[in-house]
Design a protein around this motif. Structure first.
Motif, PDB file in Angstrom:
ATOM      1  N   GLN A 293       0.832  -1.207   0.000  1.00  0.00           N
ATOM      2  CA  GLN A 293       0.000   0.000   0.000  1.00  0.00           C
ATOM      3  C   GLN A 293       0.866   1.257   0.000  1.00  0.00           C
ATOM      4  O   GLN A 293       0.563   2.216  -0.713  1.00  0.00           O
ATOM      5  N   GLN A 294       1.923   1.258   0.779  1.00  0.00           N
ATOM      6  CA  GLN A 294       2.817   2.419   0.816  1.00  0.00           C
ATOM      7  C   GLN A 294       3.443   2.657  -0.554  1.00  0.00           C
ATOM      8  O   GLN A 294       3.531   3.797  -1.006  1.00  0.00           O
ATOM      9  N   ILE A 295       3.874   1.590  -1.211  1.00  0.00           N
ATOM     10  CA  ILE A 295       4.463   1.715  -2.543  1.00  0.00           C
ATOM     11  C   ILE A 295       3.440   2.299  -3.517  1.00  0.00           C
ATOM     12  O   ILE A 295       3.751   3.155  -4.335  1.00  0.00           O
ATOM     13  N   ALA A 296       2.187   1.837  -3.414  1.00  0.00           N
ATOM     14  CA  ALA A 296       1.128   2.265  -4.331  1.00  0.00           C
ATOM     15  C   ALA A 296       0.761   3.735  -4.171  1.00  0.00           C
ATOM     16  O   ALA A 296       0.189   4.337  -5.087  1.00  0.00           O
ATOM     17  N   MET A 297       1.093   4.336  -3.051  1.00  0.00           N
ATOM     18  CA  MET A 297       0.718   5.732  -2.806  1.00  0.00           C
ATOM     19  C   MET A 297       1.360   6.704  -3.793  1.00  0.00           C
ATOM     20  O   MET A 297       0.920   7.842  -3.906  1.00  0.00           O
ATOM     21  N   GLU A 298       2.364   6.260  -4.538  1.00  0.00           N
ATOM     22  CA  GLU A 298       3.023   7.130  -5.515  1.00  0.00           C
ATOM     23  C   GLU A 298       2.440   6.992  -6.926  1.00  0.00           C
ATOM     24  O   GLU A 298       2.976   7.546  -7.883  1.00  0.00           O
TER      25      GLU A 298
END
Length: 113
Positions: free
Chosen positions: A88-93
């Motif tokens: 999810q953190q990776i997808a935030m970009e």
């Protein structure tokens, strides 16, 4: 590390000028480069909006998906992350959030064969 698929939905940039579209693509290229540098990017492809759908026991073939639908899958990545929270953190970009884009994140199942 586990594999996660990012499925990109929506994020229509067709209303932008060619120059603005190119500038937006540079954001995608930078994101891919960052993931590659971090050794998290496994694979990915963009998809055209046209295609066919085959469904049901009779294997009925219909046209679609259709480009005007907000549900159109525009492409996907497979990335490496330690867990769903990190994915999810990776997808935030994701660059298309600004154009109402959506990411569906799915863990990839490993089958022992």
């Amino acid at each position: 590390m586990e594999k996660y698929m990012f499925i990109f939905l929506g994020g229509d940039v067709s209303h932008l000028s060619p120059e603005a579209q190119q500038a937006h693509m540079e954001k995608w290229f930078a994101w891919v480069q960052k993931l590659q540098d971090q050794k998290r990017y496994v694979s990915g492809e963009a998809l055209t909006p046209e295609g066919k759908t085959i469904a049901g026991p009779k294997k009925t073939v219909t046209d679609g998906p259709f480009a005007e639908s907000k549900e159109v899958v525009g492409g996907y990545f497979v990335v490496l992350a330690k867990d769903m929270s990190e994915a999810q953190q990776i997808a935030m970009e994701y660059p298309d959030f600004v154009y109402d884009g959506v990411i569906e994140i799915r863990p990839v199942i490993k089958f022992d064969m």
